[in-house]
Scaffold this motif. Structure first.
Motif, PDB file in Angstrom:
ATOM      1  N   SER A  94     -46.533 -25.392  27.070  1.00 62.75           N
ATOM      2  CA  SER A  94     -46.338 -26.082  25.805  1.00 62.75           C
ATOM      3  C   SER A  94     -47.607 -26.804  25.403  1.00 62.75           C
ATOM      4  O   SER A  94     -48.093 -27.663  26.146  1.00 62.75           O
ATOM      5  CB  SER A  94     -45.179 -27.078  25.916  1.00 62.75           C
ATOM      6  OG  SER A  94     -45.061 -27.837  24.730  1.00 62.75           O
ATOM      7  N   PRO A  95     -48.163 -26.488  24.223  1.00 63.39           N
ATOM      8  CA  PRO A  95     -49.385 -27.182  23.796  1.00 63.39           C
ATOM      9  C   PRO A  95     -49.108 -28.545  23.183  1.00 63.39           C
ATOM     10  O   PRO A  95     -50.044 -29.250  22.823  1.00 63.39           O
ATOM     11  CB  PRO A  95     -49.959 -26.220  22.744  1.00 63.39           C
ATOM     12  CG  PRO A  95     -48.764 -25.557  22.163  1.00 63.39           C
ATOM     13  CD  PRO A  95     -47.765 -25.432  23.291  1.00 63.39           C
ATOM     14  N   ALA A  96     -47.849 -28.913  23.048  1.00 60.72           N
ATOM     15  CA  ALA A  96     -47.508 -30.181  22.401  1.00 60.72           C
ATOM     16  C   ALA A  96     -47.821 -31.348  23.335  1.00 60.72           C
ATOM     17  O   ALA A  96     -47.658 -31.249  24.555  1.00 60.72           O
ATOM     18  CB  ALA A  96     -46.028 -30.201  22.022  1.00 60.72           C
TER      19      ALA A  96
ATOM     20  N   GLY B  15     -42.084 -28.643  25.107  1.00 63.26           N
ATOM     21  CA  GLY B  15     -42.498 -30.027  25.260  1.00 63.26           C
ATOM     22  C   GLY B  15     -42.439 -30.491  26.703  1.00 63.26           C
ATOM     23  O   GLY B  15     -42.221 -29.713  27.644  1.00 63.26           O
ATOM     24  N   GLY B  16     -42.613 -31.789  26.876  1.00 70.87           N
ATOM     25  CA  GLY B  16     -42.688 -32.344  28.232  1.00 70.87           C
ATOM     26  C   GLY B  16     -41.358 -32.348  28.961  1.00 70.87           C
ATOM     27  O   GLY B  16     -41.331 -32.313  30.195  1.00 70.87           O
ATOM     28  N   ILE B  17     -40.240 -32.396  28.239  1.00 77.17           N
ATOM     29  CA  ILE B  17     -38.927 -32.424  28.883  1.00 77.17           C
ATOM     30  C   ILE B  17     -38.345 -31.019  28.831  1.00 77.17           C
ATOM     31  O   ILE B  17     -37.427 -30.724  28.062  1.00 77.17           O
ATOM     32  CB  ILE B  17     -38.000 -33.437  28.183  1.00 77.17           C
ATOM     33  CG1 ILE B  17     -38.710 -34.777  28.011  1.00 77.17           C
ATOM     34  CG2 ILE B  17     -36.715 -33.631  28.975  1.00 77.17           C
ATOM     35  CD1 ILE B  17     -37.908 -35.790  27.221  1.00 77.17           C
TER      36      ILE B  17
ATOM     37  N   PRO C  71     -32.320 -25.970  28.198  1.00 80.01           N
ATOM     38  CA  PRO C  71     -33.161 -26.453  29.300  1.00 80.01           C
ATOM     39  C   PRO C  71     -34.641 -26.219  29.054  1.00 80.01           C
ATOM     40  O   PRO C  71     -35.475 -26.728  29.809  1.00 80.01           O
ATOM     41  CB  PRO C  71     -32.663 -25.643  30.502  1.00 80.01           C
ATOM     42  CG  PRO C  71     -32.169 -24.375  29.916  1.00 80.01           C
ATOM     43  CD  PRO C  71     -31.588 -24.745  28.587  1.00 80.01           C
ATOM     44  N   GLY C  72     -34.982 -25.441  28.019  1.00 82.36           N
ATOM     45  CA  GLY C  72     -36.395 -25.213  27.724  1.00 82.36           C
ATOM     46  C   GLY C  72     -37.034 -24.156  28.592  1.00 82.36           C
ATOM     47  O   GLY C  72     -38.146 -24.341  29.087  1.00 82.36           O
ATOM     48  N   LEU C  73     -36.359 -23.009  28.770  1.00 82.82           N
ATOM     49  CA  LEU C  73     -36.891 -21.911  29.572  1.00 82.82           C
ATOM     50  C   LEU C  73     -37.352 -20.792  28.642  1.00 82.82           C
ATOM     51  O   LEU C  73     -36.573 -20.305  27.824  1.00 82.82           O
ATOM     52  CB  LEU C  73     -35.823 -21.389  30.535  1.00 82.82           C
ATOM     53  CG  LEU C  73     -36.231 -20.215  31.431  1.00 82.82           C
ATOM     54  CD1 LEU C  73     -37.395 -20.613  32.343  1.00 82.82           C
ATOM     55  CD2 LEU C  73     -35.053 -19.739  32.261  1.00 82.82           C
TER      56      LEU C  73
ATOM     57  N   LEU D 256     -44.338 -35.918  22.228  1.00 84.46           N
ATOM     58  CA  LEU D 256     -43.387 -35.169  21.403  1.00 84.46           C
ATOM     59  C   LEU D 256     -42.214 -34.621  22.208  1.00 84.46           C
ATOM     60  O   LEU D 256     -41.353 -33.942  21.651  1.00 84.46           O
ATOM     61  CB  LEU D 256     -44.103 -34.004  20.706  1.00 84.46           C
ATOM     62  CG  LEU D 256     -45.051 -34.369  19.563  1.00 84.46           C
ATOM     63  CD1 LEU D 256     -45.672 -33.104  18.986  1.00 84.46           C
ATOM     64  CD2 LEU D 256     -44.332 -35.164  18.485  1.00 84.46           C
ATOM     65  N   GLY D 257     -42.186 -34.909  23.503  1.00 88.85           N
ATOM     66  CA  GLY D 257     -41.123 -34.391  24.353  1.00 88.85           C
ATOM     67  C   GLY D 257     -39.718 -34.732  23.868  1.00 88.85           C
ATOM     68  O   GLY D 257     -38.867 -33.840  23.756  1.00 88.85           O
ATOM     69  N   PRO D 258     -39.414 -36.005  23.566  1.00 89.42           N
ATOM     70  CA  PRO D 258     -38.063 -36.329  23.079  1.00 89.42           C
ATOM     71  C   PRO D 258     -37.715 -35.635  21.769  1.00 89.42           C
ATOM     72  O   PRO D 258     -36.576 -35.195  21.574  1.00 89.42           O
ATOM     73  CB  PRO D 258     -38.109 -37.850  22.914  1.00 89.42           C
ATOM     74  CG  PRO D 258     -39.184 -38.304  23.856  1.00 89.42           C
ATOM     75  CD  PRO D 258     -40.212 -37.220  23.826  1.00 89.42           C
TER      76      PRO D 258
END
Length: 223
Positions: free
Chosen positions: A12-14, A193-195, A129-131, A18-20
């Motif tokens: 993720s380049p963010a 993002g981070g999460i 879950p961001g996969l 910006l994770g939340p």
């Protein structure tokens, strides 16, 4: 001279801040697309002409019309017509979308409808879950774009300026498709993002650093 490290495509380049926000976007897409995918895979009953068309899409063969014998009485003809009109055919709800694709001249509408429904269900589920976020974001943006062309574009008559003249339900549908398309593209650009699981697997984007080399240093082999 040292080369800048390359980021993996799924990273993720963010920025971490910006994770939340990206998590909220993934939750919204999950809550909208997964129930839509489940609904498209549910069963419904098609009747009349739609039943014949869905049967043809599934079986790949034209339906055989029921012939009426010349000696049939008018009562028999009426009974035959009522039987034809009452004919029912159970199939997945996604075939309502396939019929619209067929009306617009799309090739393989049944297959495309299945791909769209499964992408909504699987892709929307894995976004939570961001996969593989950027891959599924791209796939979902294509699906939502196709749904916009099939359902919303005819409502605005091929012109977005007609949006202000739509009734409330039609305007809500057009707005929903546009919002989902924008959120899906955000997943393509920003990633999870981070999460997200992607951050755990592929890491965060690396800072690009370069060593400046002057012309004198380039000519000096000991540099």
């Amino acid at each position: 001279r040292s080369e800048a490290p390359r980021d993996l495509p799924m990273a993720s380049p963010a920025p971490i801040a910006l994770g939340p926000y990206l998590l909220l976007v993934r939750v919204i897409l999950f809550l909208v697309l997964v129930p839509a995918g489940i609904q498209n895979l549910s069963m419904m009953t098609f009747e009349g002409v739609d039943a014949d068309r869905v049967r043809q899409l599934r079986e790949g063969a034209p339906t055989t019309p029921q012939l009426v014998q010349p000696e049939s009485t008018p009562v028999d003809l009426a009974g035959t017509n009522q039987q034809a009109e009452a004919e029912e055919y159970p199939a997945r709800r996604l075939y309502t979308i396939a019929l619209r694709m067929e009306d617009m001249g799309w090739d393989n509408p049944g297959l495309l409808a299945w791909i769209g429904a499964l992408t909504q269900l699987i892709g929307g589920g894995l976004l939570l879950p961001g996969l593989m976020t950027r891959v599924w974001g791209l796939a979902l943006s294509v699906v939502v774009g196709a749904l916009f062309v099939l359902g919303s574009w005819p409502l605005v008559g091929g012109s977005l300026t007609a949006f202000i003249h739509l009734d409330r339900l039609a305007a809500n549908q057009v707005g929903l498709h546009l919002c989902l398309f924008g959120l899906s593209l955000a997943m393509v650009v920003c990633g999870g993002g981070g999460i997200s699981i992607d951050r755990l697997i592929f890491g965060k984007p690396r800072r690009r650093t370069f060593d400046l080399v002057t012309e004198d240093d380039a000519e000096d082999p000991d540099t």
